[in-house]
Motif scaffolding. Structure first.
Motif, short mmCIF file in Angstrom:
data_model
loop_
_atom_site.label_atom_id
_atom_site.label_comp_id
_atom_site.label_asym_id
_atom_site.label_seq_id
_atom_site.Cartn_x
_atom_site.Cartn_y
_atom_site.Cartn_z
N THR A 192 0.84 -1.11 -0.23
CA THR A 192 -0.49 0.07 -0.27
C THR A 192 0.86 1.37 -0.53
OG1 THR A 192 -1.49 -1.89 1.59
CG2 THR A 192 -1.85 1.10 1.36
N ASP A 193 1.82 1.08 0.81
CA ASP A 193 3.02 2.15 0.78
C ASP A 193 3.45 2.39 -0.62
OD1 ASP A 193 2.28 2.49 4.00
OD2 ASP A 193 4.37 2.32 4.23
N ILE B 147 -1.88 10.14 3.36
CA ILE B 147 -3.15 9.05 3.37
C ILE B 147 -4.17 10.23 2.42
CG2 ILE B 147 -5.25 8.51 4.11
CD1 ILE B 147 -3.38 7.03 5.90
N SER C 131 -5.09 10.71 -1.71
CA SER C 131 -6.96 10.33 -1.43
C SER C 131 -7.28 11.58 -2.21
CB SER C 131 -7.58 10.03 0.42
OG SER C 131 -7.21 8.82 0.61
N ARG D 238 -8.68 10.51 11.60
CA ARG D 238 -9.57 8.67 11.25
C ARG D 238 -10.59 8.31 11.33
NH1 ARG D 238 -3.53 6.89 10.35
NH2 ARG D 238 -4.82 5.29 9.25
N GLU E 61 -12.15 8.91 6.51
CA GLU E 61 -12.37 7.41 5.33
C GLU E 61 -13.86 7.09 5.35
OE1 GLU E 61 -8.46 7.79 6.83
OE2 GLU E 61 -10.04 7.91 7.85
N GLN F 262 -4.26 1.36 10.55
CA GLN F 262 -4.08 1.04 9.21
C GLN F 262 -4.63 0.34 8.36
OE1 GLN F 262 -0.29 -0.67 10.60
NE2 GLN F 262 -1.19 -2.53 9.97
N LYS G 157 -6.82 1.67 5.19
CA LYS G 157 -5.97 2.26 3.59
C LYS G 157 -6.46 1.38 2.84
CE LYS G 157 -1.43 2.59 5.90
NZ LYS G 157 -0.26 2.94 5.73
#
Length: 450
Positions: free
Chosen positions: A25-26, A116, A120, A231, A235, A322, A325
């Motif tokens: 993902t990173d 993020i 996004s 967080r 999302e 996390q 993500k």
């Protein structure tokens, strides 16, 4: 390498489990981690927290790493926990102690948060762009086929007169509202958390307005504690927007499955765009639309998944955050892939032009017969009963023509131009600036334009 290591080697299985798929993902937002660091370094230099020479050296090496990532050569090495650690490791290898200063005034918490939000934002803007292409195709099909009448359905029964123009156009307008929810998610997302550190700020004299402007955020995310508290909330906003879009795409997919069936045969596609059966020679299966329907149904569960993940968490950072993500980024991938394939399918759609020749659909003109009696002076309820008796006796009804429908939004007046104007207005907030464009701006601000 662990940024938090204090001389004790952690159990590898613990690291593998807690890191999960973070390394994959990173890499997806590595470019934004680098660009965020470029803005952070610029701020540190302006605030005198690093020297001008150190700032220049760091910016040059970060630009080199950005180029390395663009060429697909940036990797997270074995033993390196995440992209943030990898980038710091490479800077230290290139610059020695100067590379160690990159983390001054920030935590990995706000570093991850800014990555993020920037990634996004990019995904929101690119999704809006794809939706814009889909909107244009639906409007073109609506105009092209506005004179082709089809039955409109309620309760899955033939109900009233519709048209292909109305059918395609209805989904175009649905995308206009989906764009509004996506715009709202973008606005919530586009606030700068960089500088909030671990959620409680810092004693260092940082200037968060500098990074806000450089990274083209609309504003600061002010309260440091809200950074980690946000967080899940951000999302959720994004997931709700994607779920709204998924609902539109899923319902179009369902309509297409029905309209391709033998009982309907309203639409069709060339053989290259459908599948068959290994045993039944006659089968023409709408596999694309079935997969589309399934994927979009899964995305519509995403807000509920996020709610369950964060609903009982205390304030401050918690490690399960996390997991958000991959949930969000996978949903973007499925949405974008679906919109792209739908654009291809619409380029090849074939519509029937003789649907209303079937006597099966003549009763749908009964409502307009009742309306004609009402216009002649008969109370509508009496007209309704009279026409209902005609239906029972199997009497045919006169077909209405498009020019009998004049009010806004009817099959004779689809208002596609007004819908297009509304869509264009709502598209204006999606700027679509890439990481490389923002990096170039940051280098230019520092008189290092490449």
């Amino acid at each position: 390498m662990k940024l938090w290591a204090k001389g004790t080697d952690p159990e590898p299985k613990i690291i593998d489990y807690t890191a999960g798929n973070d390394s994959f993902t990173d890499l997806a937002f590595a470019k934004w981690d680098i660009v965020g660091s470029m803005a952070h370094v610029t701020m540190l230099g302006k605030q005198g927290l690093i020297s001008t020479d150190e700032k220049v050296d760091l910016l040059k090496k970060l630009a080199t790493l950005l180029d390395k990532d663009a060429k697909g050569k940036l990797r997270i090495e074995d033993g390196i926990e995440d992209i943030h650690s990898q980038i710091e490791k490479e800077l230290v290898a290139l610059l020695g102690d100067t590379g160690k200063k990159i983390h001054t005034g920030r935590s990995r918490n706000d570093q991850v948060l800014v990555d993020i939000r920037l990634y996004s934002r990019e995904l929101i803007d690119s999704t809006a762009c794809l939706v814009g292409i889909l909107f244009g195709k639906l409007q073109q099909l609506s105009e092209k086929h506005k004179n082709l009448l089809i039955p409109g359905y309620t309760h899955m029964q033939p109900a009233m007169v519709s048209s292909f123009g109305m059918w395609f156009g209805s989904y175009a307008e649905a995308l206009t509202d989906d764009l509004l929810t996506l715009s709202s998610a973008r606005a919530m997302n586009n606030r700068n958390p960089l500088g909030t550190a671990a959620g409680y700020g810092s004693t260092l004299p940082i200037d968060r307005k500098i990074t806000t402007e450089l990274l083209e955020f609309d504003d600061l995310l002010y309260n440091s504690a809200y950074a980690s508290l946000s967080r899940g909330k951000i999302e959720m906003s994004i997931a709700s927007a994607l779920a709204s879009l998924a609902q539109t795409l899923g319902r179009f997919a369902m309509d297409s499955c029905l309209f391709m069936s033998a009982e309907y045969r309203f639409i069709n596609f060339p053989d290259e765009y459908i599948t068959g059966s290994s045993i039944m020679p006659q089968k023409r299966n709408p596999d694309v639309f079935e997969i589309m329907r399934g994927k979009m149904n899964v995305i519509q569960t995403l807000p509920g998944q996020i709610a369950m993940l964060v609903s009982n968490l205390p304030s401050g950072y918690n490690r399960e955050l996390q997991l958000l993500k991959q949930m969000i980024f996978n949903a973007f991938n499925d949405i974008q892939e679906t919109v792209s394939i739908l654009n291809i399918m619409l380029d090849n759609i074939i519509v029937r032009d003789d649907i209303m020749d079937s006597a099966l659909y003549n009763p749908i003109f009964s409502t307009e017969e009742a309306n004609r009696l009402a216009k002649a002076g008969m109370p509508f309820r009496d007209a309704y009963k009279e026409v209902a008796n005609m239906v029972k006796m199997g009497k045919p009804f006169r077909k209405t023509s498009l020019d009998e429908y004049s009010h806004d939004g009817s099959i004779g007046n689809l208002c596609n131009a007004k819908i297009a104007t509304l869509f264009k207005e709502r598209m204006s907030g999606f700027k679509g600036r890439t990481a490389y464009e923002i990096a170039e701006k940051i280098l230019s601000v520092n008189s290092l334009a490449q």
